[in-house]
Design a protein around this motif. Structure first.
Motif, mmCIF file in Angstrom:
data_model
loop_
_atom_site.group_PDB
_atom_site.id
_atom_site.type_symbol
_atom_site.label_atom_id
_atom_site.label_comp_id
_atom_site.label_asym_id
_atom_site.label_seq_id
_atom_site.Cartn_x
_atom_site.Cartn_y
_atom_site.Cartn_z
ATOM 1 N N ILE A 40 0.832 -1.203 0.000
ATOM 2 C CA ILE A 40 0.000 0.000 0.000
ATOM 3 C C ILE A 40 0.866 1.252 0.000
ATOM 4 O O ILE A 40 0.640 2.181 -0.784
ATOM 5 N N ARG A 41 1.843 1.300 0.860
ATOM 6 C CA ARG A 41 2.715 2.487 0.933
ATOM 7 C C ARG A 41 3.481 2.705 -0.371
ATOM 8 O O ARG A 41 3.564 3.819 -0.880
ATOM 9 N N VAL A 42 4.050 1.637 -0.898
ATOM 10 C CA VAL A 42 4.831 1.742 -2.133
ATOM 11 C C VAL A 42 3.933 2.163 -3.294
ATOM 12 O O VAL A 42 4.285 3.061 -4.068
ATOM 13 N N LEU A 43 2.781 1.532 -3.420
ATOM 14 C CA LEU A 43 1.871 1.878 -4.515
ATOM 15 C C LEU A 43 1.360 3.310 -4.395
ATOM 16 O O LEU A 43 1.227 4.005 -5.404
ATOM 17 N N GLY A 44 1.068 3.759 -3.187
ATOM 18 C CA GLY A 44 0.623 5.131 -2.994
ATOM 19 C C GLY A 44 1.646 6.117 -3.513
ATOM 20 O O GLY A 44 1.314 7.063 -4.243
ATOM 21 N N LEU A 45 2.911 5.895 -3.169
ATOM 22 C CA LEU A 45 3.986 6.781 -3.642
ATOM 23 C C LEU A 45 4.160 6.696 -5.154
ATOM 24 O O LEU A 45 4.316 7.719 -5.835
ATOM 25 N N ILE A 46 4.130 5.490 -5.690
ATOM 26 C CA ILE A 46 4.273 5.318 -7.140
ATOM 27 C C ILE A 46 3.121 5.990 -7.873
ATOM 28 O O ILE A 46 3.331 6.658 -8.896
ATOM 29 N N PHE A 47 1.897 5.841 -7.380
ATOM 30 C CA PHE A 47 0.744 6.481 -8.012
ATOM 31 C C PHE A 47 0.926 7.995 -8.065
ATOM 32 O O PHE A 47 0.642 8.624 -9.079
ATOM 33 N N ILE A 48 1.396 8.587 -6.974
ATOM 34 C CA ILE A 48 1.566 10.040 -6.926
ATOM 35 C C ILE A 48 2.638 10.487 -7.927
ATOM 36 O O ILE A 48 2.407 11.414 -8.726
ATOM 37 N N VAL A 49 3.788 9.832 -7.911
ATOM 38 C CA VAL A 49 4.871 10.205 -8.834
ATOM 39 C C VAL A 49 4.436 9.977 -10.278
ATOM 40 O O VAL A 49 4.635 10.829 -11.157
ATOM 41 N N ASP A 50 3.811 8.843 -10.551
ATOM 42 C CA ASP A 50 3.336 8.529 -11.899
ATOM 43 C C ASP A 50 2.309 9.557 -12.358
ATOM 44 O O ASP A 50 2.343 10.012 -13.503
ATOM 45 N N GLY A 51 1.414 9.945 -11.482
ATOM 46 C CA GLY A 51 0.415 10.954 -11.837
ATOM 47 C C GLY A 51 1.035 12.290 -12.188
ATOM 48 O O GLY A 51 0.627 12.943 -13.154
ATOM 49 N N ILE A 52 2.028 12.702 -11.430
ATOM 50 C CA ILE A 52 2.711 13.968 -11.710
ATOM 51 C C ILE A 52 3.425 13.904 -13.060
ATOM 52 O O ILE A 52 3.331 14.832 -13.875
#
Length: 191
Positions: A40-52
């Motif tokens: 969950i933590r890793v995916l949350g960070l990846i989602f944010i960076v990927d979205g940006i």
């Protein structure tokens, strides 16, 4: 910042995030005992960076305008999901798999459409994106349905879906994002 620099940032960011997603997929395949809270933590960070990165790509001046054509709205969605996952993700691991599966499925469907557009542009490798997008979509759909039920099998399925998603994004960045500087001649206008 000029448009060439913006495009290079977007393309390189896309490639880096795609490689990180591939590594995450491989880690999940190698170690299916990974806890859902860590994921969950890793995916949350990846989602944010990927979205940006997706939003930056949308505003770049890509020659073909293929890779980033749907990325503004999708980027906003990824950042929002990343924040929700980081803030409220613990305890919702089963929902996480369904959300991840939907995101992967949605991205795969957009990439299938993009591969058809790439074909119209005459890009020779459009079919590679199509094949990987279809495979990714199938695994995204299976992840949403989750017929296995067991935690280890679900992590293996998640790892496969995540790895395919990373490969899909890597193919999109490499095959469809063309960086032309002011000295380059666009394809089809060469002497």
């Amino acid at each position: 910042m000029d448009s060439l620099k913006t495009l290079k940032i977007a393309r390189n960011g896309y490639i880096v995030v795609a490689l990180i997603i591939c590594v995450l997929g491989i880690c999940l395949l190698v170690n299916p005992d990974c806890t859902a809270d860590t994921l969950i933590r890793v995916l949350g960070l990846i989602f944010i960076v990927d979205g940006i990165i997706k939003m930056i790509g949308y505003f770049s001046k890509d020659f073909y305008c293929l890779a980033f054509q749907y990325d503004f709205a999708f980027g906003i969605l990824m950042v929002a999901l990343g924040l929700v996952i980081l803030i409220h993700g613990e305890g919702y691991s089963q929902l996480l798999y369904a959300v991840l599966g939907l995101v992967i499925l949605m991205d795969a469907l957009l990439r299938i459409q993009m591969s058809m557009d790439a074909r119209k542009f005459g890009l020779g490798l459009w079919w590679r994106i199509l094949i990987i997008a279809v495979l990714t979509g199938v695994f995204g759909m299976i992840l949403v349905i989750d017929p296995y039920g067991g935690e280890g099998a679900t992590m293996t399925l998640t790892g496969t879906a995540v790895l395919l998603e990373g490969l899909l994004n890597l193919c999109v960045a490499v095959y469809t994002v063309k960086i032309l500087d002011r000295f380059s001649v666009p394809p089809g206008q060469q002497e």
